[in-house]
Design a protein around this motif. Sequence first.
Motif, PDB file in Angstrom:
ATOM      1  N   LEU A  26      42.819 103.339-110.927  1.00  0.00           N
ATOM      2  CA  LEU A  26      41.720 104.289-111.063  1.00  0.00           C
ATOM      3  C   LEU A  26      41.944 105.548-110.239  1.00  0.00           C
ATOM      4  N   GLY A  27      43.022 105.600-109.512  1.00  0.00           N
ATOM      5  CA  GLY A  27      43.191 106.688-108.561  1.00  0.00           C
ATOM      6  C   GLY A  27      42.475 106.403-107.257  1.00  0.00           C
ATOM      7  N   GLY A  28      42.033 105.160-107.076  1.00  0.00           N
ATOM      8  CA  GLY A  28      41.251 104.814-105.904  1.00  0.00           C
ATOM      9  C   GLY A  28      42.084 104.516-104.683  1.00  0.00           C
ATOM     10  N   ALA A  29      43.367 104.446-104.801  1.00  0.00           N
ATOM     11  CA  ALA A  29      44.217 104.234-103.636  1.00  0.00           C
ATOM     12  C   ALA A  29      45.578 104.837-103.920  1.00  0.00           C
ATOM     13  N   THR A  30      46.155 105.409-102.910  1.00  0.00           N
ATOM     14  CA  THR A  30      47.474 105.996-103.053  1.00  0.00           C
ATOM     15  C   THR A  30      48.505 105.038-102.488  1.00  0.00           C
ATOM     16  N   PRO A  31      49.509 104.633-103.253  1.00  0.00           N
ATOM     17  CA  PRO A  31      50.522 103.716-102.714  1.00  0.00           C
ATOM     18  C   PRO A  31      51.186 104.307-101.479  1.00  0.00           C
ATOM     19  N   ALA A  32      51.651 103.424-100.619  1.00  0.00           N
ATOM     20  CA  ALA A  32      52.333 103.881 -99.413  1.00  0.00           C
ATOM     21  C   ALA A  32      53.515 104.769 -99.775  1.00  0.00           C
ATOM     22  N   ARG A  33      53.728 105.774 -98.970  1.00  0.00           N
ATOM     23  CA  ARG A  33      54.813 106.712 -99.246  1.00  0.00           C
ATOM     24  C   ARG A  33      56.171 106.049 -99.083  1.00  0.00           C
ATOM     25  N   PHE A 216      31.298 109.597-101.816  1.00  0.00           N
ATOM     26  CA  PHE A 216      32.313 108.564-102.002  1.00  0.00           C
ATOM     27  C   PHE A 216      33.147 108.947-103.218  1.00  0.00           C
ATOM     28  N   ARG A 217      34.455 109.090-103.010  1.00  0.00           N
ATOM     29  CA  ARG A 217      35.329 109.503-104.109  1.00  0.00           C
ATOM     30  C   ARG A 217      36.540 108.567-104.177  1.00  0.00           C
ATOM     31  N   ASN A 218      36.844 108.116-105.389  1.00  0.00           N
ATOM     32  CA  ASN A 218      37.987 107.223-105.606  1.00  0.00           C
ATOM     33  C   ASN A 218      37.894 105.976-104.728  1.00  0.00           C
ATOM     34  N   CYS A 219      36.710 105.413-104.634  1.00  0.00           N
ATOM     35  CA  CYS A 219      36.500 104.227-103.815  1.00  0.00           C
ATOM     36  C   CYS A 219      36.281 102.993-104.679  1.00  0.00           C
ATOM     37  N   ARG A 231      18.822 104.359 -98.362  1.00  0.00           N
ATOM     38  CA  ARG A 231      18.010 105.531 -98.701  1.00  0.00           C
ATOM     39  C   ARG A 231      18.774 106.853 -98.634  1.00  0.00           C
ATOM     40  N   ALA A 232      20.096 106.831 -98.509  1.00  0.00           N
ATOM     41  CA  ALA A 232      20.860 108.079 -98.439  1.00  0.00           C
ATOM     42  C   ALA A 232      20.796 108.851 -99.752  1.00  0.00           C
ATOM     43  N   THR A 233      21.074 110.142 -99.658  1.00  0.00           N
ATOM     44  CA  THR A 233      21.440 110.937-100.831  1.00  0.00           C
ATOM     45  C   THR A 233      22.947 110.776-100.972  1.00  0.00           C
ATOM     46  N   ALA A 234      23.376 109.943-101.910  1.00  0.00           N
ATOM     47  CA  ALA A 234      24.787 109.554-101.990  1.00  0.00           C
ATOM     48  C   ALA A 234      25.344 109.833-103.374  1.00  0.00           C
ATOM     49  N   VAL A 235      26.500 110.465-103.414  1.00  0.00           N
ATOM     50  CA  VAL A 235      27.213 110.731-104.656  1.00  0.00           C
ATOM     51  C   VAL A 235      28.450 109.850-104.701  1.00  0.00           C
ATOM     52  N   PHE A 236      28.578 109.084-105.769  1.00  0.00           N
ATOM     53  CA  PHE A 236      29.744 108.228-105.996  1.00  0.00           C
ATOM     54  C   PHE A 236      30.498 108.798-107.197  1.00  0.00           C
ATOM     55  N   GLU A 237      31.681 109.323-106.948  1.00  0.00           N
ATOM     56  CA  GLU A 237      32.456 109.979-108.007  1.00  0.00           C
ATOM     57  C   GLU A 237      33.800 109.281-108.175  1.00  0.00           C
ATOM     58  N   ARG A 238      34.103 108.933-109.421  1.00  0.00           N
ATOM     59  CA  ARG A 238      35.364 108.246-109.739  1.00  0.00           C
ATOM     60  C   ARG A 238      35.529 106.965-108.910  1.00  0.00           C
ATOM     61  N   CYS A 239      34.458 106.217-108.778  1.00  0.00           N
ATOM     62  CA  CYS A 239      34.499 104.965-108.037  1.00  0.00           C
ATOM     63  C   CYS A 239      34.440 103.778-108.987  1.00  0.00           C
ATOM     64  N   ARG A 240      34.823 102.628-108.472  1.00  0.00           N
ATOM     65  CA  ARG A 240      34.725 101.387-109.233  1.00  0.00           C
ATOM     66  C   ARG A 240      33.837 100.411-108.477  1.00  0.00           C
ATOM     67  N   PHE A 241      32.863  99.859-109.187  1.00  0.00           N
ATOM     68  CA  PHE A 241      31.955  98.859-108.643  1.00  0.00           C
ATOM     69  C   PHE A 241      32.251  97.547-109.360  1.00  0.00           C
ATOM     70  N   HIS A 242      32.596  96.516-108.592  1.00  0.00           N
ATOM     71  CA  HIS A 242      33.069  95.268-109.184  1.00  0.00           C
ATOM     72  C   HIS A 242      32.155  94.118-108.777  1.00  0.00           C
ATOM     73  N   THR A 273      28.723 109.055-110.891  1.00  0.00           N
ATOM     74  CA  THR A 273      29.265 109.881-111.964  1.00  0.00           C
ATOM     75  C   THR A 273      30.752 109.612-112.170  1.00  0.00           C
ATOM     76  N   ARG A 274      31.171 109.589-113.421  1.00  0.00           N
ATOM     77  CA  ARG A 274      32.578 109.395-113.805  1.00  0.00           C
ATOM     78  C   ARG A 274      33.182 108.172-113.121  1.00  0.00           C
ATOM     79  N   SER A 275      32.443 107.092-113.131  1.00  0.00           N
ATOM     80  CA  SER A 275      32.869 105.874-112.460  1.00  0.00           C
ATOM     81  C   SER A 275      32.920 104.727-113.461  1.00  0.00           C
ATOM     82  N   GLN A 276      33.054 103.494-112.961  1.00  0.00           N
ATOM     83  CA  GLN A 276      32.989 102.351-113.853  1.00  0.00           C
ATOM     84  C   GLN A 276      32.490 101.124-113.112  1.00  0.00           C
TER      85      GLN A 276
END
Length: 379
Positions: A26-33, A216-219, A231-242, A273-276
């Motif tokens: 999902l782009g949620g983690a970058t492999p180790a260099r 929260f982005r790519n989480c 109760r936060a104002t929280a934006v979750f973008e391109r995240c995955r909820f499992h 937004t734009r998550s799954q």
Amino acid sequence: MLSYRPRPLPTRRAFLLAGAGAVVALGGATPARAAGDGACTAERPFGRYGSPAARLTEQTLYVHPDGQGDHTSVQAAVTAANGGGYTLVIAPGTYRETVTVSVARSGMTWIGASEDPHDVVVVYDNASGTPKPGGGTYGTTGSATTTVQADGFTARWITFANDWLRADHPEITGTQAVAIKAMGDRSAFHHCRFLGHQDTLYADSIARDVFARQYFRNCYVEGDVDFVFGRATAVFERCRFHTLDRTDLAGAPYGFVFAPSTAGANPRGYLVTRSQVTSEAPDEYYKLARPWVPSSDTTSWPMLTVRDTHLGPGIDAVAPYTNMSSGFPWQNQRFREYLNTGPGAEITVPENRPQLTDQEAELATREVYLGDWTPWKAG
């Protein structure tokens, strides 16, 4: 929050590795260099982020479990950062500890040195009902592995986990077990994982009359009961909820993904937004959300908008919302959807799936929710 009977679960190590690989897709983690490209190695445990001998800045502290940095624990490094603006570069390892970032430590950044969140895990195993050494129990807030009270906190490539298991503690009925409680304004999480069961990610604020913006982005977030709440104002973008499977319950629902408790005066709660949303449970065994109106603040008016997001078959499409407390029906809360896809997003009973109008959708964006703060430009 509900308490459930125990169930057998994987080993703690398997639990910490849950979701491995899926986030990368999902782009949620970058492999180790790769070696030679800034990767962490035995000789360079902090990768491209320097070393104690050659610091990024004077306010950079290095954490290494085997003593190759300034500190061997995350909390020790946080304590040593006696002011604002510090950066913690954390070497790969499992850090079994509780950590608190106090209000005074504003503008703190945590960096997972390998740039892969699977490698840096901050984990502990307190639950709400766990007895405290001095008497009483921890409660939901006290169960948190990591607590962030400060404004301006940023984390990249970190796993925050609570591996308390119901099966290990059948005598405990308070099964809320928080991986992180984020309370500060301008808290940003990029490429992070949040692992737990009940109440995994507590996206909250420092007080009920204080609005806190979080991004929260790519989480990747996993759990079963109300595992994104607060109760936060929280934006979750391109995240995955499992949503996790369960064997201790005879039937649906197994749990609920979101349980916002937005303050009544706050015009913006959770935006996804734009998550799954994916699941390892049987189809339709999870609700998308239920409103949390705490007994301490019955003026709460929970708000959740889910848009442009793929909802898998684990979500009950016919009745995706339900009530948590009597007297506060979900229909009276601020729950909306817009242009979602997938079997869990099918609109078969329209009155059960309130939708934004096109005009309303123009105000349901990260820019509107976060105002003059632009964390998405930082990664």
